[in-house]
Scaffold this motif. Structure first.
Motif, PDB file in Angstrom:
ATOM      1  N   ASP A  48      25.832 -42.296  18.478  1.00  0.00           N
ATOM      2  CA  ASP A  48      25.534 -40.870  18.355  1.00  0.00           C
ATOM      3  C   ASP A  48      26.812 -40.026  18.485  1.00  0.00           C
ATOM      4  O   ASP A  48      26.775 -38.892  18.922  1.00  0.00           O
ATOM      5  N   SER A  49      27.944 -40.592  18.076  1.00  0.00           N
ATOM      6  CA  SER A  49      29.204 -39.855  18.204  1.00  0.00           C
ATOM      7  C   SER A  49      29.181 -38.609  17.315  1.00  0.00           C
ATOM      8  O   SER A  49      28.382 -38.501  16.384  1.00  0.00           O
ATOM      9  N   PRO A  57      36.414 -29.492  11.901  1.00  0.00           N
ATOM     10  CA  PRO A  57      37.289 -30.662  11.787  1.00  0.00           C
ATOM     11  C   PRO A  57      37.152 -31.519  13.044  1.00  0.00           C
ATOM     12  O   PRO A  57      36.915 -30.994  14.128  1.00  0.00           O
ATOM     13  N   LEU A  58      37.283 -32.827  12.888  1.00  0.00           N
ATOM     14  CA  LEU A  58      37.128 -33.737  14.021  1.00  0.00           C
ATOM     15  C   LEU A  58      38.479 -34.196  14.562  1.00  0.00           C
ATOM     16  O   LEU A  58      39.481 -34.161  13.866  1.00  0.00           O
ATOM     17  N   PHE A  59      38.491 -34.629  15.814  1.00  0.00           N
ATOM     18  CA  PHE A  59      39.631 -35.308  16.404  1.00  0.00           C
ATOM     19  C   PHE A  59      39.081 -36.509  17.153  1.00  0.00           C
ATOM     20  O   PHE A  59      37.881 -36.596  17.418  1.00  0.00           O
ATOM     21  N   THR A  60      39.941 -37.440  17.480  1.00  0.00           N
ATOM     22  CA  THR A  60      39.530 -38.574  18.304  1.00  0.00           C
ATOM     23  C   THR A  60      40.376 -38.598  19.565  1.00  0.00           C
ATOM     24  O   THR A  60      41.491 -38.095  19.601  1.00  0.00           O
ATOM     25  N   MET A  61      39.813 -39.165  20.606  1.00  0.00           N
ATOM     26  CA  MET A  61      40.546 -39.420  21.839  1.00  0.00           C
ATOM     27  C   MET A  61      40.706 -40.928  21.908  1.00  0.00           C
ATOM     28  O   MET A  61      39.716 -41.660  21.817  1.00  0.00           O
ATOM     29  N   THR A  62      41.942 -41.386  22.001  1.00  0.00           N
ATOM     30  CA  THR A  62      42.212 -42.819  22.019  1.00  0.00           C
ATOM     31  C   THR A  62      43.071 -43.183  23.226  1.00  0.00           C
ATOM     32  O   THR A  62      43.753 -42.341  23.801  1.00  0.00           O
ATOM     33  N   LEU A  63      43.029 -44.455  23.584  1.00  0.00           N
ATOM     34  CA  LEU A  63      43.885 -44.962  24.646  1.00  0.00           C
ATOM     35  C   LEU A  63      45.301 -45.143  24.100  1.00  0.00           C
ATOM     36  O   LEU A  63      45.484 -45.442  22.925  1.00  0.00           O
ATOM     37  N   VAL A  70      39.164 -46.034  20.200  1.00  0.00           N
ATOM     38  CA  VAL A  70      38.641 -44.670  20.289  1.00  0.00           C
ATOM     39  C   VAL A  70      37.719 -44.563  21.502  1.00  0.00           C
ATOM     40  O   VAL A  70      36.812 -45.373  21.684  1.00  0.00           O
ATOM     41  N   VAL A  71      37.971 -43.558  22.340  1.00  0.00           N
ATOM     42  CA  VAL A  71      37.149 -43.305  23.515  1.00  0.00           C
ATOM     43  C   VAL A  71      36.002 -42.373  23.142  1.00  0.00           C
ATOM     44  O   VAL A  71      34.854 -42.597  23.498  1.00  0.00           O
ATOM     45  N   LEU A  72      36.317 -41.288  22.444  1.00  0.00           N
ATOM     46  CA  LEU A  72      35.286 -40.367  21.978  1.00  0.00           C
ATOM     47  C   LEU A  72      35.804 -39.545  20.803  1.00  0.00           C
ATOM     48  O   LEU A  72      36.993 -39.536  20.514  1.00  0.00           O
ATOM     49  N   THR A  73      34.884 -38.874  20.146  1.00  0.00           N
ATOM     50  CA  THR A  73      35.194 -37.997  19.024  1.00  0.00           C
ATOM     51  C   THR A  73      34.730 -36.596  19.388  1.00  0.00           C
ATOM     52  O   THR A  73      33.690 -36.427  20.011  1.00  0.00           O
ATOM     53  N   GLY A  74      35.518 -35.603  19.011  1.00  0.00           N
ATOM     54  CA  GLY A  74      35.160 -34.218  19.302  1.00  0.00           C
ATOM     55  C   GLY A  74      35.483 -33.322  18.120  1.00  0.00           C
ATOM     56  O   GLY A  74      35.773 -33.805  17.022  1.00  0.00           O
ATOM     57  N   ILE A  75      35.438 -32.023  18.357  1.00  0.00           N
ATOM     58  CA  ILE A  75      35.668 -31.055  17.284  1.00  0.00           C
ATOM     59  C   ILE A  75      36.903 -30.209  17.590  1.00  0.00           C
ATOM     60  O   ILE A  75      37.280 -30.034  18.740  1.00  0.00           O
ATOM     61  N   LEU A  76      37.505 -29.701  16.531  1.00  0.00           N
ATOM     62  CA  LEU A  76      38.616 -28.761  16.656  1.00  0.00           C
ATOM     63  C   LEU A  76      38.095 -27.387  16.280  1.00  0.00           C
ATOM     64  O   LEU A  76      37.550 -27.201  15.190  1.00  0.00           O
ATOM     65  N   ARG A  77      38.262 -26.441  17.190  1.00  0.00           N
ATOM     66  CA  ARG A  77      37.832 -25.069  16.927  1.00  0.00           C
ATOM     67  C   ARG A  77      39.057 -24.173  16.938  1.00  0.00           C
ATOM     68  O   ARG A  77      39.899 -24.275  17.824  1.00  0.00           O
ATOM     69  N   VAL A  90      28.979 -34.414  28.831  1.00  0.00           N
ATOM     70  CA  VAL A  90      28.303 -35.598  29.358  1.00  0.00           C
ATOM     71  C   VAL A  90      28.940 -36.861  28.773  1.00  0.00           C
ATOM     72  O   VAL A  90      29.153 -37.843  29.487  1.00  0.00           O
ATOM     73  N   GLU A  91      29.267 -36.850  27.499  1.00  0.00           N
ATOM     74  CA  GLU A  91      29.919 -38.015  26.888  1.00  0.00           C
ATOM     75  C   GLU A  91      31.271 -38.281  27.565  1.00  0.00           C
ATOM     76  O   GLU A  91      31.619 -39.423  27.863  1.00  0.00           O
ATOM     77  N   PHE A  92      32.039 -37.224  27.818  1.00  0.00           N
ATOM     78  CA  PHE A  92      33.322 -37.358  28.510  1.00  0.00           C
ATOM     79  C   PHE A  92      33.112 -38.018  29.875  1.00  0.00           C
ATOM     80  O   PHE A  92      33.798 -38.967  30.235  1.00  0.00           O
TER      81      PHE A  92
END
Length: 113
Positions: A48-49, A57-63, A70-77, A90-92
Protein backbone atom coordinates in the motif's frame (compact mmCIF):
# COMPACT_ATOMS: atom_id res chain seq x y z
CA UNK A 1 3.80 19.96 11.68
CA UNK A 2 1.36 17.16 10.87
CA UNK A 3 -1.42 17.49 8.31
CA UNK A 4 -4.33 15.16 7.56
CA UNK A 5 -5.66 14.46 4.10
CA UNK A 6 -9.27 13.83 3.03
CA UNK A 7 -8.95 10.12 3.95
CA UNK A 8 -7.74 10.95 7.47
CA UNK A 9 -4.13 9.93 6.79
CA UNK A 10 -1.55 11.94 8.75
CA UNK A 11 1.42 13.39 6.83
CA UNK A 12 4.54 15.16 8.16
CA UNK A 13 7.74 16.63 6.80
CA UNK A 14 10.35 13.90 6.60
CA UNK A 15 13.07 16.28 7.81
CA UNK A 16 11.04 17.06 10.96
CA UNK A 17 10.49 13.36 11.76
CA UNK A 18 14.11 12.40 11.15
CA UNK A 19 15.37 15.33 13.24
CA UNK A 20 12.99 14.47 16.10
CA UNK A 21 14.46 10.97 16.37
CA UNK A 22 18.07 11.97 15.68
CA UNK A 23 18.33 9.96 12.48
CA UNK A 24 21.08 11.20 10.16
CA UNK A 25 20.03 11.81 6.57
CA UNK A 26 21.01 13.49 3.31
CA UNK A 27 18.85 14.67 0.41
CA UNK A 28 19.82 13.35 -3.04
CA UNK A 29 18.08 15.80 -5.38
CA UNK A 30 19.16 13.98 -8.56
CA UNK A 31 17.64 10.69 -7.40
CA UNK A 32 14.73 12.32 -5.55
CA UNK A 33 15.52 10.34 -2.44
CA UNK A 34 16.37 10.76 1.19
CA UNK A 35 19.39 8.70 2.22
CA UNK A 36 19.27 7.66 5.86
CA UNK A 37 22.15 6.51 8.03
CA UNK A 38 20.21 4.35 10.50
CA UNK A 39 21.71 0.89 10.80
CA UNK A 40 18.85 -0.62 12.80
CA UNK A 41 16.15 -0.36 10.12
CA UNK A 42 14.91 -3.45 8.30
CA UNK A 43 12.65 -2.18 5.49
CA UNK A 44 9.40 -4.04 4.97
CA UNK A 45 7.57 -4.53 1.69
CA UNK A 46 4.42 -2.42 1.60
CA UNK A 47 1.80 -3.21 -1.00
CA UNK A 48 0.00 0.00 0.00
CA UNK A 49 2.95 2.34 -0.60
CA UNK A 50 2.31 5.86 -1.85
CA UNK A 51 1.44 5.87 -5.55
CA UNK A 52 1.91 8.51 -8.25
CA UNK A 53 -1.89 8.65 -8.60
CA UNK A 54 -1.91 11.09 -5.67
CA UNK A 55 -0.87 13.73 -8.20
CA UNK A 56 2.38 14.78 -6.48
CA UNK A 57 5.92 13.91 -7.54
CA UNK A 58 7.27 11.01 -5.48
CA UNK A 59 10.50 10.51 -3.56
CA UNK A 60 11.92 7.45 -1.85
CA UNK A 61 13.70 7.06 1.45
CA UNK A 62 16.53 4.55 1.21
CA UNK A 63 19.26 3.20 3.45
CA UNK A 64 22.80 4.47 2.82
CA UNK A 65 24.11 1.05 1.92
CA UNK A 66 25.38 -0.56 -1.24
CA UNK A 67 22.03 -2.11 -2.08
CA UNK A 68 20.08 0.98 -0.88
CA UNK A 69 16.76 -0.77 -0.10
CA UNK A 70 13.70 1.48 -0.11
CA UNK A 71 12.31 2.17 3.36
CA UNK A 72 9.27 4.18 2.26
CA UNK A 73 7.85 6.33 -0.51
CA UNK A 74 6.44 9.82 -0.02
CA UNK A 75 5.41 12.93 -1.90
CA UNK A 76 7.15 16.18 -2.80
CA UNK A 77 5.08 19.29 -2.22
CA UNK A 78 6.20 22.72 -3.42
CA UNK A 79 6.81 25.51 -0.92
CA UNK A 80 8.46 28.93 -0.91
CA UNK A 81 11.67 27.23 0.29
CA UNK A 82 11.56 24.66 -2.54
CA UNK A 83 10.08 21.18 -2.76
CA UNK A 84 9.55 19.54 0.64
CA UNK A 85 9.39 15.78 1.25
CA UNK A 86 6.32 14.52 3.15
CA UNK A 87 5.54 10.99 4.31
CA UNK A 88 2.76 9.15 6.10
CA UNK A 89 3.39 9.42 9.83
CA UNK A 90 2.19 5.93 10.80
CA UNK A 91 4.21 4.31 7.99
CA UNK A 92 7.32 6.21 9.16
CA UNK A 93 6.76 5.02 12.73
CA UNK A 94 6.27 1.42 11.66
CA UNK A 95 9.43 1.39 9.53
CA UNK A 96 11.60 2.92 12.27
CA UNK A 97 10.20 0.90 15.19
CA UNK A 98 8.52 3.88 16.84
CA UNK A 99 5.50 3.20 19.01
CA UNK A 100 2.26 4.88 17.96
CA UNK A 101 -0.74 5.77 20.05
CA UNK A 102 -3.85 7.63 18.98
CA UNK A 103 -6.07 8.87 21.77
CA UNK A 104 -8.95 10.88 20.30
CA UNK A 105 -10.90 13.45 22.25
CA UNK A 106 -13.64 11.98 24.36
CA UNK A 107 -16.09 13.63 26.72
CA UNK A 108 -16.41 12.27 30.23
CA UNK A 109 -18.96 12.69 32.98
CA UNK A 110 -20.41 16.12 33.73
CA UNK A 111 -19.27 17.34 37.10
CA UNK A 112 -21.67 18.95 39.58
CA UNK A 113 -24.79 19.30 37.54
Amino acid sequence: MVQSDAQGTSWALVSDLLARYGIAYAWDANGRRVLIGALDVAPTYRDDSVQASLGWPLFTMTLQTGSAPVVLTGILRPSDAGDRAWCRVVEFAEEFGISVQFDPLSLGERRGG
